[in-house]
Motif scaffolding. Structure first.
Motif, PDB file in Angstrom:
ATOM      1  N   GLU A   1      20.958 -36.499 -11.319  1.00 41.83           N
ATOM      2  CA  GLU A   1      21.523 -37.787 -10.595  1.00 41.83           C
ATOM      3  C   GLU A   1      22.909 -37.785 -11.240  1.00 41.83           C
ATOM      4  N   VAL A   2      23.794 -38.210 -10.235  1.00 46.24           N
ATOM      5  CA  VAL A   2      25.301 -38.415 -10.664  1.00 46.24           C
ATOM      6  C   VAL A   2      25.329 -39.800  -9.902  1.00 46.24           C
ATOM      7  N   ASP A   3      26.658 -40.598 -10.668  1.00 46.70           N
ATOM      8  CA  ASP A   3      27.060 -42.069 -10.140  1.00 46.70           C
ATOM      9  C   ASP A   3      27.463 -41.707  -8.836  1.00 46.70           C
ATOM     10  N   PRO A   4      27.177 -42.704  -7.941  1.00 44.01           N
ATOM     11  CA  PRO A   4      27.621 -42.492  -6.571  1.00 44.01           C
ATOM     12  C   PRO A   4      29.102 -42.654  -6.360  1.00 44.01           C
ATOM     13  N   THR A   5      29.969 -42.961  -7.316  1.00 45.35           N
ATOM     14  CA  THR A   5      31.284 -43.308  -7.265  1.00 45.35           C
ATOM     15  C   THR A   5      31.996 -41.691  -7.186  1.00 45.35           C
ATOM     16  N   VAL A   6      31.175 -40.592  -7.358  1.00 49.73           N
ATOM     17  CA  VAL A   6      31.419 -39.285  -7.156  1.00 49.73           C
ATOM     18  C   VAL A   6      31.803 -39.039  -5.578  1.00 49.73           C
ATOM     19  N   MET A   7      31.078 -39.761  -4.829  1.00 49.87           N
ATOM     20  CA  MET A   7      31.044 -39.635  -3.292  1.00 49.87           C
ATOM     21  C   MET A   7      32.336 -40.607  -2.590  1.00 49.87           C
TER      22      MET A   7
END
Length: 131
Positions: A93-99
């Motif tokens: 999982e990664v933080d949605p700010t990556v998108m």
């Protein structure tokens, strides 16, 4: 929440919800296996129907991490983007700010709002890349 909607909290519903929380990310089949380890009488149809109900109530969310069944996780978790390794099948999982650059551009150019909680990116993890 179930009782507020006039529904009962049955032992099966409780076990299914606990299995989703315990497993983290799980398909209905994986939830079924976990529940059957504790109680033999719960069938797969009950698991599917209960997961749908729990999602309607906002207690679990689903995403598609493969071509098969959806994968469920607890709704109380922060939104995240799923990273699915095609080599070993691991899910990170990664933080949605990556998108953010992508979601901002889609909103600006097309008026489209991305549901980041349902985003899954497929590729090869660092460990598999080294093999």
């Amino acid at each position: 929440m179930l009782r507020e909607r006039g529904l009962r909290l049955t032992p099966q519903r409780q076990l299914i919800l606990e299995a989703v929380h315990d497993l983290g990310h799980a398909t209905p089949e994986q939830v079924h296996t976990a529940v059957r380890e504790r109680v033999a009488g719960v069938n797969i149809t009950t698991v599917y129907r209960t997961l749908e109900l729990l999602e309607e109530l906002g207690l679990v969310n689903h995403t598609h991490l493969s071509h098969g069944s959806p994968t469920y996780h607890a709704a109380g978790e922060d939104q995240h983007v799923h990273l699915v390794c095609r080599g070993c099948g691991s899910i990170d999982e990664v933080d949605p700010t990556v998108m953010q650059p992508v979601t901002d551009r889609l909103l600006a150019e097309r008026g489209f709002r991305v549901d980041v909680g349902h985003v899954s990116l497929f590729g090869v993890c660092g460990q598999c890349k080294e093999l």
